[in-house]
Motif scaffolding. Structure first.
Motif, PDB file in Angstrom:
ATOM      1  N   SER A 161      45.611 101.893 -24.042  1.00 33.35           N
ATOM      2  CA  SER A 161      46.998 101.465 -23.865  1.00 33.35           C
ATOM      3  C   SER A 161      47.325 101.182 -22.409  1.00 33.35           C
ATOM      4  O   SER A 161      47.984 100.189 -22.085  1.00 33.35           O
ATOM      5  N   LEU A 162      46.896 102.064 -21.507  1.00 35.11           N
ATOM      6  CA  LEU A 162      47.231 101.903 -20.105  1.00 35.11           C
ATOM      7  C   LEU A 162      46.464 100.762 -19.454  1.00 35.11           C
ATOM      8  O   LEU A 162      47.023 100.004 -18.669  1.00 35.11           O
ATOM      9  N   LEU A 163      45.196 100.648 -19.768  1.00 35.32           N
ATOM     10  CA  LEU A 163      44.320  99.725 -19.049  1.00 35.32           C
ATOM     11  C   LEU A 163      43.466  98.942 -20.037  1.00 35.32           C
ATOM     12  O   LEU A 163      42.610  99.502 -20.715  1.00 35.32           O
ATOM     13  N   LYS A 164      43.719  97.642 -20.132  1.00 33.56           N
ATOM     14  CA  LYS A 164      42.906  96.787 -20.991  1.00 33.56           C
ATOM     15  C   LYS A 164      41.632  96.420 -20.224  1.00 33.56           C
ATOM     16  O   LYS A 164      41.573  95.442 -19.495  1.00 33.56           O
ATOM     17  N   ASN A 165      40.602  97.240 -20.412  1.00 33.46           N
ATOM     18  CA  ASN A 165      39.434  97.163 -19.526  1.00 33.46           C
ATOM     19  C   ASN A 165      38.247  96.417 -20.119  1.00 33.46           C
ATOM     20  O   ASN A 165      37.216  96.315 -19.482  1.00 33.46           O
ATOM     21  N   TYR A 166      38.369  95.889 -21.341  1.00 34.56           N
ATOM     22  CA  TYR A 166      37.245  95.179 -21.948  1.00 34.56           C
ATOM     23  C   TYR A 166      37.593  93.715 -22.180  1.00 34.56           C
ATOM     24  O   TYR A 166      38.662  93.390 -22.693  1.00 34.56           O
ATOM     25  N   SER A 167      36.689  92.847 -21.778  1.00 35.21           N
ATOM     26  CA  SER A 167      36.788  91.428 -22.109  1.00 35.21           C
ATOM     27  C   SER A 167      35.612  91.125 -23.037  1.00 35.21           C
ATOM     28  O   SER A 167      34.478  90.950 -22.593  1.00 35.21           O
ATOM     29  N   LEU A 168      35.885  91.076 -24.331  1.00 36.13           N
ATOM     30  CA  LEU A 168      34.833  90.999 -25.348  1.00 36.13           C
ATOM     31  C   LEU A 168      34.665  89.563 -25.836  1.00 36.13           C
ATOM     32  O   LEU A 168      35.647  88.866 -26.088  1.00 36.13           O
ATOM     33  N   PRO A 169      33.418  89.113 -26.034  1.00 31.36           N
ATOM     34  CA  PRO A 169      33.159  87.730 -26.474  1.00 31.36           C
ATOM     35  C   PRO A 169      33.319  87.585 -27.988  1.00 31.36           C
ATOM     36  O   PRO A 169      32.393  87.163 -28.698  1.00 31.36           O
ATOM     37  N   LEU A 170      34.497  87.914 -28.491  1.00 31.29           N
ATOM     38  CA  LEU A 170      34.718  87.932 -29.938  1.00 31.29           C
ATOM     39  C   LEU A 170      35.723  86.873 -30.396  1.00 31.29           C
ATOM     40  O   LEU A 170      36.168  86.910 -31.544  1.00 31.29           O
ATOM     41  N   GLU A 171      36.061  85.927 -29.498  1.00 31.09           N
ATOM     42  CA  GLU A 171      37.044  84.922 -29.874  1.00 31.09           C
ATOM     43  C   GLU A 171      36.591  84.104 -31.087  1.00 31.09           C
ATOM     44  O   GLU A 171      37.388  83.865 -32.015  1.00 31.09           O
TER      45      GLU A 171
END
Length: 493
Positions: A101-111
């Motif tokens: 909630s505090l920190l969106k720390n993942y950029s996942l290749p799931l688009e």
């Protein structure tokens, strides 16, 4: 009444051929569509410009949140549902950036799997359950990998944990957990299938927190290459955000969202008993649920350093010289073009102008910083108008007249220096209705009928030549007046 804006949005997006989906928390989708709650939309990057064009055509406005770390691929939009007068929040993503909630720390290749492996619910595409399950487990475990996050998730009544288990149960009822392995193998090969299965089971069975913590940190390690921040930077940002949220809650600070288009200085003006105070409160409460909002009463500004001492003794002066109360002097001045007033009255008028200018300048700065400022009344340089300049320049005469003339010119100069509002909503109501409303009000020191009559029939109205001014008839049911005011304000933002 059900929300209509979400349905219009879905129809417009589908009609424009835009590739998008509602990519998470679909257990609540139908309720969100019906009630106009937050919608989390993932949009194909190539369609971003057309997508935002659709939003603009529907009246959505972009906002930022100072309590979230900036992510260029995540945007907030708000639109007014005119059927319910509620604001619809679109949380828009062009990349899958997620996490705690505090920190969106993942950029996942799931688009790609989220956008192209979908089914339709109420006209809106959502991911197939096995694809959504992968995202859900990563999001849920991220909330267990940090002690601060888990404290936020758990809350006082474990409501966050309960909601997670309910969403997981809904997904597992639609798909076996093993199907998620297909997504992991192709799109997240660094994640071990056995570890993922253990995470699913730990969430499903509400395993003891130490076990969930260990599994969450192992999963975090396998997703390390997709993290946006280093471990040190993530800890620093997470702690800072937690502290800022806690401090804002402790001091009761306003909401943190601000419109990208900037703040606005809104003034409700009009004679007595037209509903100014009611509309100021309703408007501020409505906008303040989401945005940074400040209210002020320009008729009764707070004292400044210059006026603090004089204002402190003002009640004593009123008792000693009741004939010099502003309302009484003004009533007499309206019958006498010479404006026969005392030096005491004139000095008090100048000090009031000083306080109003100081407050208006502060409000203007707040609006320039992105705050939505809602004012009860607003001063102008129009002599004799409500909450405006009071002193007329007397004719030639002795030293007393010259001093009064100086004070009148000084007052006028101060009022001309007051920054104008951006939007003026001028309320009108028949005088007989205003008198009746005033009689029904429960208010200390309530004005007499004659005072209300004079306010409505004086013929002198404040002028705001460069402000957008809109007349609003408040002689209608309260709900309709509030609704009309909301529409006027939203269109001006």
């Amino acid at each position: 009444m059900s929300a209509q804006l979400p349905a219009c949005l879905i129809e417009a997006l589908n009609g424009a051929g835009i590739t998008y989906c509602h990519w998470k928390s679909n257990i609540n989708l139908l309720a969100a569509l019906d009630e106009g709650d937050e919608l989390d939309l993932l949009v194909e990057r190539e369609d971003a410009r057309r997508f935002e064009g659709v939003l603009a055509a529907l009246g959505f406005k972009q906002a930022t949140d100072s309590l979230q770390t900036p992510a260029p691929a995540i945007l907030h939009f708000y639109g007014l549902d005119r059927a319910t007068d509620r604001l619809v929040h679109l949380h828009v993503y062009y990349r899958v950036i997620t996490g705690e909630s505090l920190l969106k720390n993942y950029s996942l290749p799931l688009e790609a799997p989220l956008l192209h492996c979908t089914r339709t619910v109420a006209g809106i595409p959502i991911p197939q359950a096995h694809v959504e399950l992968v995202v859900f487990v990563i999001r849920a475990m991220a909330k267990h990998a940090s002690t601060l996050e888990y404290l936020l998730l758990r809350g006082a009544d474990r409501s966050g944990v309960t909601a997670l288990r309910a969403e997981l149960a809904a997904l597992l009822a639609e798909t076996p957990a093993e199907r998620a392995a297909e997504v992991l193998e192709r799109w997240l090969p660094s994640v071990d299938r056995a570890l993922f299965a253990q995470c699913v089971e730990a969430l499903r069975a509400d395993a003891p927190y130490p076990r969930r913590l260990r599994l969450a940190r192992r999963l975090r390690g396998q997703l390390k290459t997709y993290q946006r921040y280093s471990a040190a930077a993530a800890l620093r940002l997470r702690t800072s955000l937690f502290a800022r949220r806690g401090l804002r809650r402790l001091i009761g600070a306003a909401k943190s969202k601000r419109l990208v288009s900037g703040g606005l200085l809104i003034a409700f003006v009009g004679p007595e008993a037209t509903g100014k105070s009611t509309l100021v409160k309703e408007t501020a409460d409505w906008l303040g649920d989401i945005f940074a909002v400040r209210t002020a009463h320009l008729g009764k500004p707070p004292s400044t350093w210059l006026t603090f001492a004089p204002n402190l003794v003002l009640p004593l002066v009123r008792k000693a010289a009741p004939q010099q109360r502003m309302s009484r002097v003004q009533q007499g001045a309206e019958r006498d073009d010479e404006g026969k007033v005392s030096l005491l009255y004139a000095l008090r008028a100048v000090l009031l102008a000083w306080d109003r200018r100081a407050l208006a300048a502060k409000l203007r700065r707040a609006a320039a910083d992105g705050t939505l400022v809602v004012c009860d009344r607003y001063p102008s340089a129009t002599v004799g108008a409500m909450d405006s300049a009071r002193l007329k320049t007397p004719g030639s005469g002795g030293i007393g007249k010259r001093l009064l003339g100086y004070l009148a010119r000084l007052e006028g100069q101060i009022y001309r220096q007051i920054p104008p509002p951006d939007l003026v909503i001028r309320l009108t109501v028949p005088v007989e209705i205003a008198i009746e409303r005033n009689r029904e009000r429960i208010k200390k020191g309530k004005e007499a009928d004659a005072y209300v009559l004079r306010r409505h029939t004086s013929g002198v109205v404040p002028a705001f030549p460069i402000a957008r001014t809109i007349d609003l008839d408040s002689n209608q049911p309260r709900s309709r007046t509030i609704s009309a005011a909301r529409h006027i304000v939203w269109d001006a933002l």
